[in-house]
Scaffold this motif. Structure first.
Motif, PDB file in Angstrom:
ATOM      1  N   ILE A   1      -8.913  12.897   6.944  1.00 19.26           N
ATOM      2  CA  ILE A   1      -9.969  12.994   5.922  1.00 19.26           C
ATOM      3  C   ILE A   1      -9.516  12.350   4.620  1.00 19.26           C
ATOM      4  CG2 ILE A   1     -11.202  14.621   4.417  1.00 19.26           C
ATOM      5  CD1 ILE A   1     -11.342  16.524   6.835  1.00 19.26           C
ATOM      6  N   ASN A   2      -8.238  12.541   4.289  1.00 20.43           N
ATOM      7  CA  ASN A   2      -7.708  12.057   3.015  1.00 20.43           C
ATOM      8  C   ASN A   2      -7.030  10.690   3.124  1.00 20.43           C
ATOM      9  OD1 ASN A   2      -8.032  14.355   0.894  1.00 20.43           O
ATOM     10  ND2 ASN A   2      -7.363  15.416   2.744  1.00 20.43           N
ATOM     11  N   ASP A   3      -7.162  10.035   4.285  1.00 28.22           N
ATOM     12  CA  ASP A   3      -6.605   8.689   4.490  1.00 28.22           C
ATOM     13  C   ASP A   3      -5.103   8.660   4.225  1.00 28.22           C
ATOM     14  OD1 ASP A   3      -6.551   5.992   5.098  1.00 28.22           O
ATOM     15  OD2 ASP A   3      -7.145   5.345   3.092  1.00 28.22           O
ATOM     16  N   VAL A   4      -4.423   9.618   4.823  1.00 22.23           N
ATOM     17  CA  VAL A   4      -2.967   9.724   4.678  1.00 22.23           C
ATOM     18  C   VAL A   4      -2.328   9.509   6.047  1.00 22.23           C
ATOM     19  CG1 VAL A   4      -1.042  11.267   4.105  1.00 22.23           C
ATOM     20  CG2 VAL A   4      -3.127  11.281   2.705  1.00 22.23           C
ATOM     21  N   THR A   5      -1.357   8.631   6.119  1.00 24.43           N
ATOM     22  CA  THR A   5      -0.687   8.345   7.388  1.00 24.43           C
ATOM     23  C   THR A   5       0.059   9.569   7.898  1.00 24.43           C
ATOM     24  OG1 THR A   5      -0.395   6.029   6.789  1.00 24.43           O
ATOM     25  CG2 THR A   5       1.034   6.882   8.519  1.00 24.43           C
ATOM     26  N   LEU A   6      -0.092   9.814   9.196  1.00 25.68           N
ATOM     27  CA  LEU A   6       0.551  10.956   9.834  1.00 25.68           C
ATOM     28  C   LEU A   6       1.680  10.457  10.722  1.00 25.68           C
ATOM     29  CD1 LEU A   6      -0.310  14.020   9.718  1.00 25.68           C
ATOM     30  CD2 LEU A   6      -1.175  13.693  12.033  1.00 25.68           C
ATOM     31  N   LYS A   7       2.879  10.941  10.472  1.00 28.97           N
ATOM     32  CA  LYS A   7       4.004  10.629  11.350  1.00 28.97           C
ATOM     33  C   LYS A   7       4.251  11.827  12.252  1.00 28.97           C
ATOM     34  CE  LYS A   7       6.476   7.369   8.368  1.00 28.97           C
ATOM     35  NZ  LYS A   7       7.793   7.024   7.762  1.00 28.97           N
ATOM     36  N   LYS A   8       4.121  11.612  13.556  1.00 31.90           N
ATOM     37  CA  LYS A   8       4.281  12.703  14.515  1.00 31.90           C
ATOM     38  C   LYS A   8       5.670  12.642  15.146  1.00 31.90           C
ATOM     39  CE  LYS A   8      -0.638  12.805  15.756  1.00 31.90           C
ATOM     40  NZ  LYS A   8      -1.603  12.759  16.878  1.00 31.90           N
ATOM     41  N   ILE A   9       6.453  13.683  14.920  1.00 30.07           N
ATOM     42  CA  ILE A   9       7.775  13.806  15.524  1.00 30.07           C
ATOM     43  C   ILE A   9       7.713  14.974  16.500  1.00 30.07           C
ATOM     44  CG2 ILE A   9      10.238  14.091  15.143  1.00 30.07           C
ATOM     45  CD1 ILE A   9       8.989  11.577  13.847  1.00 30.07           C
ATOM     46  N   LEU A  10       7.717  14.658  17.793  1.00 28.22           N
ATOM     47  CA  LEU A  10       7.589  15.702  18.804  1.00 28.22           C
ATOM     48  C   LEU A  10       8.698  16.735  18.685  1.00 28.22           C
ATOM     49  CD1 LEU A  10       6.674  13.829  22.118  1.00 28.22           C
ATOM     50  CD2 LEU A  10       5.238  15.434  20.855  1.00 28.22           C
ATOM     51  N   LEU A  11       8.339  17.989  18.939  1.00 30.01           N
ATOM     52  CA  LEU A  11       9.354  19.015  19.087  1.00 30.01           C
ATOM     53  C   LEU A  11      10.200  18.702  20.317  1.00 30.01           C
ATOM     54  CD1 LEU A  11       7.220  22.241  18.409  1.00 30.01           C
ATOM     55  CD2 LEU A  11       8.758  21.090  16.809  1.00 30.01           C
TER      56      LEU A  11
END
Length: 352
Positions: free
Chosen positions: A116-126
């Motif tokens: 919604i806020n146009d912020v990049t999401l970095k996903k680091i898996l558990l």
């Protein structure tokens, strides 16, 4: 790494002059209120709600302060934790420039708010045992990483994240570490609220929706330094928590003993459900839980989910979530609901 709130904030938020409501400007006692263009005649209800509520909810925060052991000025109240999450993105992340780190599988609203806020999401898996991959997190952090979200106990897995790893993150990261403790009341681990005086970059989220049984009134909490709480108060709508919600919350917060008994009974029921389910032939694994739900890995998650729906029992199919393959999430119900669940599962086993 030294934490500097002014460097972390978006410039427009740092310089923001917040809206000043009529109730903000007025201090003291009065009998006639002609300042806020309210309906002076009252409300078409048994109780009048014609006046605007306390914009800072001080009565509720004062009560929470005695329960949580932190000063009122370290508390923010929002319409669910979701409002606090959204404000964090709006206040600290520059759209199209900054990024945050999330640790899936985890609560989905972090990703929704980022989008919604146009912020990049970095996903680091558990890791496979649902703990933090500390090396991968360290490698993912760059100069535009503003926040790391850690859900503990984690949703949808139910386990707590190792406290030492969270402390290492907070101590070594120059941005905000947001610890989401929606299920902390059911956990054997202690809350991070008591660490606020030690860590200026720590934000702790909690809610009245789970153990307190108040999901219907939508009241979430954020605990942080006074500096960060002031940011929340600058950005939030002037009257974000309505008067009826504040009244109901105050009433509920007088019933700590009842809530504690529900917590104890939920944990007893959780262990009973686990003991019964682990014996079923289609159950592969039940992830150790510190929450009021369990994540169950099965031989046929979708088939089991559909079977339960057909028998009037709604669970959550998580089998398409990475690291949750074959899993459904089941909330711990009342003793009667849990008996019905187990009997239905046994019937499914026989049908198979």
């Amino acid at each position: 790494m030294e934490f500097d709130l002014t460097k972390l904030l978006r410039t427009n938020i740092l310089n923001l002059v917040p809206y000043s409501s009529a109730r903000d400007e007025y201090k003291g006692e009065a009998s006639v209120f002609l300042d806020a263009n309210e309906n002076s005649f009252g409300s078409p209800l048994n109780k009048n709600y014609n006046r605007y509520p306390d914009p800072l909810q001080m009565a509720v925060k004062t009560k929470l302060s005695t329960i949580k052991g932190v000063p009122p000025q370290n508390i923010f109240l929002g319409n669910g934790s979701d409002e606090a999450i959204d404000i964090l993105f709006r206040a600290f992340c520059r759209p199209g420039i900054d990024n945050v780190i999330v640790l899936p599988p985890t609560y989905g609203m972090y990703e929704v708010s980022a989008n919604i806020n146009d912020v990049t999401l970095k996903k680091i898996l558990l890791t496979p045992d649902y703990q933090l991959d500390m090396e991968a997190i360290a490698e993912a952090i760059d100069e535009n990483t503003k926040m790391i979200f850690v859900c503990s106990p984690n949703n949808p897995t139910g386990n707590s994240i190792m406290r030492e790893d969270i402390e290492t993150l907070i101590a070594n990261f120059g941005g905000l570490v947001v610890v989401d403790e929606a299920y902390i009341n059911y956990s054997r681990q202690k809350t991070f609220i008591q660490e606020l005086t030690e860590y200026s970059n720590l934000v702790v989220l909690q809610t009245l929706s789970k153990a307190w049984g108040l999901a219907g009134i939508r009241l979430g909490m954020a605990f942080a330094s006074e500096e960060i709480i002031e940011v929340f108060n600058k950005v939030k709508p002037p009257y974000n928590i309505n008067e009826a919600t504040q009244e109901l919350a105050l009433e509920a917060l007088n019933n700590v003993d009842q809530v504690n008994e529900w917590i104890r009974e939920t944990i007893r029921q959780r262990e009973m459900v686990i003991a019964e389910m682990i014996e079923l032939p289609f159950v592969i694994e039940i992830v150790p839980s510190d929450a009021n739900f369990i994540m169950v890995k099965t031989t046929d998650a979708r088939g089991l989910y559909v079977y339960l729906v057909e028998n009037g029992i709604i669970t959550r199919d998580r089998s398409k979530v990475q690291l949750c393959e074959g899993a459904i999430r089941i909330t711990i119900g009342t003793p009667e609901e849990n008996v019905l669940l187990i009997n239905t599962l046994k019937a499914y086993s026989t049908a198979k």
